[in-house]
Write an enzyme that holds these catalytic residues in place. Structure first.
Site, PDB file in Angstrom:
ATOM      1  N   CYS A 113     -27.577 -30.084  15.305  1.00 48.57           N
ATOM      2  CA  CYS A 113     -26.789 -29.573  16.419  1.00 48.57           C
ATOM      3  C   CYS A 113     -26.318 -30.661  17.385  1.00 48.57           C
ATOM      4  O   CYS A 113     -25.470 -30.404  18.238  1.00 48.57           O
ATOM      5  CB  CYS A 113     -27.578 -28.505  17.174  1.00 48.57           C
ATOM      6  N   HIS A 250     -25.077 -28.150  24.000  1.00 51.37           N
ATOM      7  CA  HIS A 250     -25.160 -27.455  22.712  1.00 51.37           C
ATOM      8  C   HIS A 250     -25.259 -25.956  22.972  1.00 51.37           C
ATOM      9  O   HIS A 250     -26.000 -25.498  23.837  1.00 51.37           O
ATOM     10  CB  HIS A 250     -26.388 -27.947  21.948  1.00 51.37           C
ATOM     11  N   ASN A 280     -24.407 -19.464  17.834  1.00 54.03           N
ATOM     12  CA  ASN A 280     -24.802 -20.864  17.706  1.00 54.03           C
ATOM     13  C   ASN A 280     -24.110 -21.426  16.462  1.00 54.03           C
ATOM     14  O   ASN A 280     -24.456 -21.077  15.340  1.00 54.03           O
ATOM     15  CB  ASN A 280     -26.325 -20.957  17.567  1.00 54.03           C
TER      16      ASN A 280
END
Length: 322
Positions: A113, A250, A280
């Site tokens: 990520c 993030h 996500n």
């Protein structure tokens, strides 16, 4: 010494929108629980066979269309991904083929990520070297193909997406400073592990594990490290969080972003968020956030902080000044 500037950016998501109610049909969860714990309402999933290279190629074509450049003008292609098409050839090589970018060399970068942070840093160094002028940086993920859909604690978070950037050499670049870290930890978050052999057998065949995470440990690690990291990093540049116009962290979990905003004593309105509609999207989340910010706001004279954190454990920030 030349710097790096962004001349184009774009993002792409698959057509299929998966709502929380769609997930309720296949697992023991609820829309209320998902929104309360993650803030996520919808996510896009590649349910028609699009792989990571397909999403990456689509985003790249959209970005290229904003410029006067052809694919032949690209010197290098870097794809950051946690979910490549395969171990070999690289997803970046497939994008190079899809675009007919014959003059570009290409490779993947895997820092989960945090990928866009590490990828932007890497592309910047190639440009600053003076040997390369135009670099295509793409963050692309098809997280859905790596999910264990019986694991409701992980699966509800993730979506599929890609974002692409055309970076080029400029007298004055936008990257002011950067800082990256890695803490080796193979258990808190992992995906795609292939076990080694224990004996010779005709039955041997590579088996890959699904994505898995220990949610409580992830939350604890991020909430402990990231606010401190941001404050220290900014202080090294004689700045405080109050000096930053926009934060793009993030897109892990809306509640986690809210925690970071509160820890930094900053209004959530300064934080670019796309997790509620896309989920996500791993390395693509920050890249999408910056693309959306570029589309929605006049950034001239603004300071933007990008902060990534992900499996590895990897984390880091890049400070931009437009």
């Amino acid at each position: 010494m030349p710097g790096t500037k962004i001349i184009a950016s774009a993002h792409y998501v698959p057509e299929n929108v998966v709502t929380n109610d769609d997930l309720v049909k296949i697992m023991d969860t609820s829309d209320a629980w998902i929104q309360a714990h993650t803030g996520i309402k919808t996510r896009h999933m590649s349910l028609q066979g699009e792989d990571t290279s397909d999403l990456a190629t689509a985003a790249a074509k959209k970005a290229l269309a904003q410029t006067h450049l052809d694919a032949s003008d690209i010197d290098a292609i870097i794809v950051t991904t946690f979910t490549p098409d395969g171990l070999s050839p690289s997803t970046a090589a497939l994008v190079q083929r899809n675009l007919n970018a014959e003059g570009a060399w290409a490779y993947d970068l895997a820092t989960a990520c945090s990928g866009f942070i590490f990828g932007l840093s890497t592309a910047d160094k190639f440009i600053r070297s003076g040997s390369y002028r135009n670099i295509l940086l793409i963050s692309a993920e098809v997280n859905s193909k790596m999910m264990d859909f019986s694991d409701r604690t992980s699966t509800v978070f993730f979506g599929d997406a890609a974002a692409a950037y055309i970076l080029t050499s400029a007298e004055e670049g936008i990257i002011i400073d950067e800082e990256m870290h890695t803490i080796g930890n193979s258990e808190v978050v992992h995906s795609g592990r292939v076990a080694p052999l224990t004996q010779l057998s005709v039955d041997n065949y590579p088996k890959m594990d699904a994505f898995a995470q220990v949610g409580r440990d992830v939350f604890s690690e991020v909430t402990t490290l990231i606010p401190q990291h941001i404050v220290k990093f900014l202080a090294q540049n004689d700045l405080t969080p109050h000096d930053i116009d926009y934060f793009i962290p993030h897109q892990a979990n809306l509640r986690l972003i809210e925690f970071i905003a509160d820890a930094l004593q900053q209004p959530i309105t300064k934080f670019s968020t796309n997790i509620t509609k896309y989920g996500n999207t791993s390395s693509a989340g920050i890249a999408i956030g910056l693309d959306e910010l570029r589309q929605q706001q006049q950034l001239t004279g603004k300071k933007v902080l990008l902060t990534g954190f992900g499996a590895g454990f990897t984390y880091g920030s890049i400070l931009l000044s437009f």
